[in-house]
Design a protein around this motif. Sequence first.
Motif, PDB file in Angstrom:
ATOM      1  N   ILE A 136       0.860  -1.192   0.000  1.00 35.33           N
ATOM      2  CA  ILE A 136       0.000   0.000   0.000  1.00 35.33           C
ATOM      3  C   ILE A 136       0.892   1.236   0.000  1.00 35.33           C
ATOM      4  CG2 ILE A 136      -1.753   1.305   1.247  1.00 35.33           C
ATOM      5  CD1 ILE A 136      -2.664  -1.354   2.522  1.00 35.33           C
ATOM      6  N   GLY A 137       0.741   2.065  -1.020  1.00 36.48           N
ATOM      7  CA  GLY A 137       1.579   3.258  -1.112  1.00 36.48           C
ATOM      8  C   GLY A 137       1.062   4.415  -0.283  1.00 36.48           C
ATOM      9  N   GLU A 138      -0.260   4.555  -0.232  1.00 35.11           N
ATOM     10  CA  GLU A 138      -0.886   5.633   0.520  1.00 35.11           C
ATOM     11  C   GLU A 138      -2.373   5.334   0.640  1.00 35.11           C
ATOM     12  OE1 GLU A 138      -0.046   9.001  -2.037  1.00 35.11           O
ATOM     13  OE2 GLU A 138      -1.980   8.791  -3.065  1.00 35.11           O
ATOM     14  N   ILE A 139      -3.019   6.049   1.563  1.00 40.54           N
ATOM     15  CA  ILE A 139      -4.463   5.910   1.736  1.00 40.54           C
ATOM     16  C   ILE A 139      -5.069   7.313   1.837  1.00 40.54           C
ATOM     17  CG2 ILE A 139      -6.339   5.062   3.198  1.00 40.54           C
ATOM     18  CD1 ILE A 139      -4.537   2.779   4.067  1.00 40.54           C
ATOM     19  N   HIS A 140      -6.111   7.547   1.039  1.00 40.46           N
ATOM     20  CA  HIS A 140      -6.850   8.804   1.114  1.00 40.46           C
ATOM     21  C   HIS A 140      -8.238   8.498   1.663  1.00 40.46           C
ATOM     22  CE1 HIS A 140      -7.186  13.069  -0.103  1.00 40.46           C
ATOM     23  NE2 HIS A 140      -8.477  12.794  -0.156  1.00 40.46           N
ATOM     24  N   ILE A 141      -8.645   9.217   2.695  1.00 40.62           N
ATOM     25  CA  ILE A 141      -9.955   9.006   3.316  1.00 40.62           C
ATOM     26  C   ILE A 141     -10.963   9.895   2.596  1.00 40.62           C
ATOM     27  CG2 ILE A 141     -11.275   9.090   5.459  1.00 40.62           C
ATOM     28  CD1 ILE A 141      -8.450   8.967   6.909  1.00 40.62           C
ATOM     29  N   GLY A 142     -11.934   9.256   1.935  1.00 45.48           N
ATOM     30  CA  GLY A 142     -12.940   9.994   1.161  1.00 45.48           C
ATOM     31  C   GLY A 142     -14.125  10.358   2.033  1.00 45.48           C
ATOM     32  N   LEU A 143     -14.209  11.605   2.410  1.00 41.31           N
ATOM     33  CA  LEU A 143     -15.238  12.031   3.364  1.00 41.31           C
ATOM     34  C   LEU A 143     -16.646  11.993   2.777  1.00 41.31           C
ATOM     35  CD1 LEU A 143     -13.518  15.093   5.117  1.00 41.31           C
ATOM     36  CD2 LEU A 143     -13.320  12.654   5.638  1.00 41.31           C
ATOM     37  N   ASN A 144     -16.781  12.303   1.501  1.00 44.42           N
ATOM     38  CA  ASN A 144     -18.125  12.420   0.930  1.00 44.42           C
ATOM     39  C   ASN A 144     -18.848  11.077   0.888  1.00 44.42           C
ATOM     40  OD1 ASN A 144     -20.231  14.047  -0.354  1.00 44.42           O
ATOM     41  ND2 ASN A 144     -19.766  12.852  -2.171  1.00 44.42           N
ATOM     42  N   ASP A 145     -18.286  10.107   0.183  1.00 39.04           N
ATOM     43  CA  ASP A 145     -18.968   8.818   0.070  1.00 39.04           C
ATOM     44  C   ASP A 145     -19.050   8.098   1.413  1.00 39.04           C
ATOM     45  OD1 ASP A 145     -19.995   8.109  -2.588  1.00 39.04           O
ATOM     46  OD2 ASP A 145     -17.971   8.554  -3.247  1.00 39.04           O
ATOM     47  N   LEU A 146     -18.033   8.252   2.251  1.00 40.95           N
ATOM     48  CA  LEU A 146     -18.071   7.570   3.546  1.00 40.95           C
ATOM     49  C   LEU A 146     -19.188   8.126   4.427  1.00 40.95           C
ATOM     50  CD1 LEU A 146     -16.923   5.440   5.398  1.00 40.95           C
ATOM     51  CD2 LEU A 146     -15.177   7.084   6.150  1.00 40.95           C
ATOM     52  N   HIS A 147     -19.351   9.438   4.446  1.00 43.72           N
ATOM     53  CA  HIS A 147     -20.411   9.995   5.298  1.00 43.72           C
ATOM     54  C   HIS A 147     -21.791   9.622   4.753  1.00 43.72           C
ATOM     55  CE1 HIS A 147     -21.732  13.473   2.816  1.00 43.72           C
ATOM     56  NE2 HIS A 147     -22.655  13.693   3.747  1.00 43.72           N
ATOM     57  N   LEU A 148     -21.930   9.550   3.430  1.00 38.70           N
ATOM     58  CA  LEU A 148     -23.207   9.130   2.842  1.00 38.70           C
ATOM     59  C   LEU A 148     -23.534   7.694   3.221  1.00 38.70           C
ATOM     60  CD1 LEU A 148     -22.906  10.636  -0.763  1.00 38.70           C
ATOM     61  CD2 LEU A 148     -24.366  11.470   1.094  1.00 38.70           C
ATOM     62  N   ALA A 149     -22.545   6.821   3.108  1.00 32.74           N
ATOM     63  CA  ALA A 149     -22.761   5.404   3.410  1.00 32.74           C
ATOM     64  C   ALA A 149     -23.083   5.179   4.882  1.00 32.74           C
ATOM     65  CB  ALA A 149     -21.526   4.599   3.015  1.00 32.74           C
ATOM     66  N   GLY A 151     -24.793   7.319   6.672  1.00 34.62           N
ATOM     67  CA  GLY A 151     -26.041   8.006   6.998  1.00 34.62           C
ATOM     68  C   GLY A 151     -25.867   9.249   7.835  1.00 34.62           C
ATOM     69  N   LEU A 152     -24.711   9.911   7.698  1.00 32.43           N
ATOM     70  CA  LEU A 152     -24.446  11.125   8.473  1.00 32.43           C
ATOM     71  C   LEU A 152     -25.002  12.356   7.755  1.00 32.43           C
ATOM     72  CD1 LEU A 152     -20.763  10.365   9.549  1.00 32.43           C
ATOM     73  CD2 LEU A 152     -22.863  10.011  10.875  1.00 32.43           C
ATOM     74  N   ASP A 153     -25.215  13.422   8.502  1.00 27.22           N
ATOM     75  CA  ASP A 153     -25.798  14.643   7.945  1.00 27.22           C
ATOM     76  C   ASP A 153     -24.783  15.509   7.203  1.00 27.22           C
ATOM     77  OD1 ASP A 153     -28.266  13.982   9.051  1.00 27.22           O
ATOM     78  OD2 ASP A 153     -27.856  15.051  10.916  1.00 27.22           O
ATOM     79  N   VAL A 263     -19.361  22.099  13.376  1.00 25.64           N
ATOM     80  CA  VAL A 263     -20.010  20.943  12.746  1.00 25.64           C
ATOM     81  C   VAL A 263     -21.309  20.586  13.464  1.00 25.64           C
ATOM     82  CG1 VAL A 263     -19.789  18.463  12.256  1.00 25.64           C
ATOM     83  CG2 VAL A 263     -17.888  20.011  11.762  1.00 25.64           C
ATOM     84  N   SER A 264     -21.312  20.737  14.776  1.00 23.29           N
ATOM     85  CA  SER A 264     -22.512  20.377  15.553  1.00 23.29           C
ATOM     86  C   SER A 264     -23.749  21.179  15.122  1.00 23.29           C
ATOM     87  CB  SER A 264     -22.262  20.596  17.054  1.00 23.29           C
ATOM     88  OG  SER A 264     -22.132  21.967  17.358  1.00 23.29           O
ATOM     89  N   LYS A 265     -23.534  22.359  14.562  1.00 22.27           N
ATOM     90  CA  LYS A 265     -24.643  23.198  14.115  1.00 22.27           C
ATOM     91  C   LYS A 265     -25.329  22.617  12.877  1.00 22.27           C
ATOM     92  CE  LYS A 265     -22.377  27.408  15.798  1.00 22.27           C
ATOM     93  NZ  LYS A 265     -21.787  28.719  15.403  1.00 22.27           N
ATOM     94  N   TYR A 266     -24.617  21.745  12.150  1.00 19.27           N
ATOM     95  CA  TYR A 266     -25.165  21.191  10.917  1.00 19.27           C
ATOM     96  C   TYR A 266     -25.732  19.789  11.097  1.00 19.27           C
ATOM     97  CZ  TYR A 266     -22.843  25.056   8.574  1.00 19.27           C
ATOM     98  OH  TYR A 266     -22.442  26.312   8.175  1.00 19.27           O
ATOM     99  N   VAL A 267     -25.642  19.270  12.288  1.00 15.05           N
ATOM    100  CA  VAL A 267     -26.094  17.896  12.542  1.00 15.05           C
ATOM    101  C   VAL A 267     -27.554  17.897  12.988  1.00 15.05           C
ATOM    102  CG1 VAL A 267     -25.732  15.835  13.937  1.00 15.05           C
ATOM    103  CG2 VAL A 267     -23.774  17.158  13.123  1.00 15.05           C
ATOM    104  N   GLY A 268     -28.352  17.026  12.394  1.00 13.36           N
ATOM    105  CA  GLY A 268     -29.751  16.894  12.802  1.00 13.36           C
ATOM    106  C   GLY A 268     -30.646  18.023  12.329  1.00 13.36           C
ATOM    107  N   GLN A 269     -30.200  18.713  11.264  1.00 13.19           N
ATOM    108  CA  GLN A 269     -30.990  19.850  10.755  1.00 13.19           C
ATOM    109  C   GLN A 269     -32.211  19.328   9.967  1.00 13.19           C
ATOM    110  OE1 GLN A 269     -30.293  23.147  11.426  1.00 13.19           O
ATOM    111  NE2 GLN A 269     -28.725  22.315  12.785  1.00 13.19           N
TER     112      GLN A 269
END
Length: 269
Positions: A136-149, A151-153, A263-269
């Motif tokens: 493994i040369g490197e790992i990039h954490i993909g925030l968009n698809d991971l948060h969708l999968a 079920g995060l806001d 971030v807490s302001k955007y959760v549960g909107q």
Amino acid sequence: MEFIYITNNPELAQHAQDCGVDRIMVDLEYLGKRERQKGLDTVISGHTMQDVGKVRDVLQKSRLQVRVNPIYAESQKEINEVIARGADIVMLPMFKTRREVENFISIIDGRALASLLLETPQALVRIDDILQVNGIGEIHIGLNDLHLAMGLDFMFELLSGGIVEYLAKKIKGKGIRFGFGGITRLGKGVLDSRLILSEHVRLGSQIVILSREFHGRAKSLEELKSAIDFGAEIKKLRSYISYLSRLSEDELLDNHKRVVRIVSKYVGQ
């Protein structure tokens, strides 16, 4: 910090290279993407295999990165072709198992850097097993698809809630480079890019993608130049990263607390 600019336009690629961007990425991923991101403000790139060679031809300093499709029946053919067309780095999205990673690295066979885009809950849960794979040369954490999968806001819940930090510690513990998410221009964004950069520095991230908002979604060099001074904006990012690198651990933690509050302001909107 290495910056990645996603484009299949050779003129844009060359200009970004001249402005100090470290990598140009051609994005060939399309399998399952439309279904995952249905109804969202996202882009199916439309990049083609021919674009890989066209972009390769204009790059002398920046490295060429190509995101391929998730492992499927034609993966070996696809990966072999992007390497033959000049990819320095090949990125695998949407992997879920150690076996997929092993298959990916086996196909690359040392001919390019193997980059993993971690963006599934399965990969998150199985990270210890996946990190046992050699090559493994490197790992990039993909925030968009991971948060969708998950079920995060809001995708930055992964940052405020400690998931990125959890992964960062494990990845760095194996001596593997990592990065996460994207970044817009300095001082811009729903979550101020200065705070996001602070988290990159605090966590030891070394890679970030320049978001569509960074370059104003420009589709031509003329459009880009009329929207921003690209080189100046890159210099601003690098200067601010240099400033952050001189902050104490406590100062970076204070910035992290600000991220949590915002971030807490955007959760549960």
